[in-house]
Design an enzyme around this catalytic site. Structure first.
Site, PDB file in Angstrom:
ATOM      1  N   LEU A  19       0.810  -1.214   0.000  1.00 32.86           N
ATOM      2  CA  LEU A  19       0.000   0.000   0.000  1.00 32.86           C
ATOM      3  C   LEU A  19       0.846   1.268   0.000  1.00 32.86           C
ATOM      4  CD1 LEU A  19      -2.878  -0.967   2.438  1.00 32.86           C
ATOM      5  CD2 LEU A  19      -2.915  -0.972  -0.043  1.00 32.86           C
ATOM      6  N   LEU A  51       1.889   7.053   5.946  1.00 32.76           N
ATOM      7  CA  LEU A  51       1.586   7.778   4.716  1.00 32.76           C
ATOM      8  C   LEU A  51       1.133   6.880   3.578  1.00 32.76           C
ATOM      9  CD1 LEU A  51       5.008   8.732   3.068  1.00 32.76           C
ATOM     10  CD2 LEU A  51       4.812   7.251   5.046  1.00 32.76           C
ATOM     11  N   TYR A  52       1.077   5.575   3.792  1.00 33.43           N
ATOM     12  CA  TYR A  52       0.671   4.643   2.746  1.00 33.43           C
ATOM     13  C   TYR A  52      -0.818   4.361   2.865  1.00 33.43           C
ATOM     14  CZ  TYR A  52       5.622   3.720   1.843  1.00 33.43           C
ATOM     15  OH  TYR A  52       6.947   3.841   1.533  1.00 33.43           O
ATOM     16  N   GLY A  53      -1.601   5.109   2.106  1.00 33.60           N
ATOM     17  CA  GLY A  53      -3.041   4.971   2.165  1.00 33.60           C
ATOM     18  C   GLY A  53      -3.673   6.183   2.817  1.00 33.60           C
ATOM     19  N   LYS A  82       7.132   3.712   8.356  1.00 40.19           N
ATOM     20  CA  LYS A  82       7.580   5.082   8.082  1.00 40.19           C
ATOM     21  C   LYS A  82       6.518   6.074   8.526  1.00 40.19           C
ATOM     22  CE  LYS A  82       8.669   4.573   3.685  1.00 40.19           C
ATOM     23  NZ  LYS A  82       8.707   3.096   3.597  1.00 40.19           N
TER      24      LYS A  82
END
Length: 321
Positions: A19, A51-53, A82
């Site tokens: 993602l 920050l992924y999604g 992250k």
């Protein structure tokens, strides 16, 4: 295989990224199937992020659901997360308040279903020093809230400075046949000297080395690759020469181009003066994970020499960002 924060990397030595910059989010069923396949095939280093999604369902939310359903698998995974961005934005805020907010929020979402083995700020905020960043995260290590500290998108000097404050568990940087800058600017050398593994993101050149696309018209609008200069116009035309040369080599060896790209990254670990390389190819289906994990060839000296010649003949042009 090397260990990261006390856990051994699986037999393959590489993991997967879930993602990331993908606007087409897979279903929960498909995601779980992909994660299961990765772990079954030995990819136990997983890379996610706040920050992924979207804010209300980033990769931490997915991982909470996965490890709630499969609690017995949590200890088998090395999880790198992250953060350090402002909420819902790709804007970096290295203030102590925001780093603490980011770590605490990821821990809250995971809700104890999985520990954070490595936490890293996705980018170093130019308004703060890496010493300040690492000092804040070191307190979380001391308190047992995270297992270790990673760095992302940093240069050799930053790696050395950070490591003086607290041992760095991993350095995540872009590395592929499409981007070799860390081999030339001293970053890989610094990691080797300090015994820090390199986590190589985008080892398939944002998908172009896997044959995902040959021009931007084939990439859904909104995908991050549309913003990158090396995939535009004349740069793209020039850079496809490298891609086509890799395809030709792969065809002769009867493997997929993606498998050549991953084999090359893994082979760097065996070179003198190089750190351990852990490629983290992205995948959203079990079939893609299987291709990335099985059948990756061991490249001969002749293969590696041919690849070196290809890289010299077809230099990639265009900035990374």
């Amino acid at each position: 295989m090397p260990s990261l924060v006390g856990k051994e990397i699986g037999a393959t030595g590489y993991g997967m990224m879930r993602l990331t910059w993908n606007t087409q989010l897979p279903s929960e069923e498909q995601s779980f199937e992909t994660l299961d396949t990765a772990l079954d095939l030995g990819a136990n280093f997983w890379n996610g992020g706040e920050l992924y999604g979207p804010v209300d369902f980033n990769s931490c939310h997915l991982l909470n659901k996965y490890f709630t359903k499969y609690p017995e698998k949590a200890d088998k995974v090395i999880l790198s997360i992250k953060g350090g961005n402002k909420v819902g934005e790709l804007v970096w805020d290295g203030s102590e308040a925001n780093i603490r907010r980011s770590v605490d929020e990821c821990l809250r979402i995971l809700d104890g279903k999985k520990t954070i083995d490595i936490f890293e700020c996705a980018r170093q905020d130019p308004k703060t020093t890496v010493e300040q960043t690492v000092t804040i995260l070191a307190q979380y290590v001391k308190e047992g809230k995270i297992g270790g500290i990673g760095l992302s998108e940093v240069d050799a000097e930053t790696v050395r400075r950070a490591h003086k404050v607290h041992p760095i568990a991993a350095v995540e940087v872009e590395l592929s046949l499409f981007d070799t800058h860390i081999l030339e600017d001293g970053t890989a050398k610094a990691c080797a000297e300090l015994g820090i593994p390199v986590v190589a993101y985008s080892p398939l050149g944002r998908g172009i080395l896997a044959g995902a696309f040959t021009n931007l018209s084939e990439v859904p609008k909104g995908e991050f690759v549309h913003l990158l200069p090396r995939f535009q116009g004349e740069a793209m035309e020039q850079n496809l020469k490298l891609v086509n040369a890799v395809k030709e080599l792969a065809a002769r060896k009867n493997v997929a181009p993606a498998q050549i790209a991953l084999a090359w990254v893994l082979a760097l670990s065996e070179k003198p003066g190089m750190p351990t390389m852990i490629p983290i190819p992205g995948a959203t289906t079990k079939d893609r994970v299987t291709q990335n994990m099985r059948g990756v060839p061991v490249l001969s000296d002749a293969d590696l020499a041919e690849i070196d010649a290809i890289l010299k003949l077809h230099e990639v042009i265009g900035d990374r960002y």
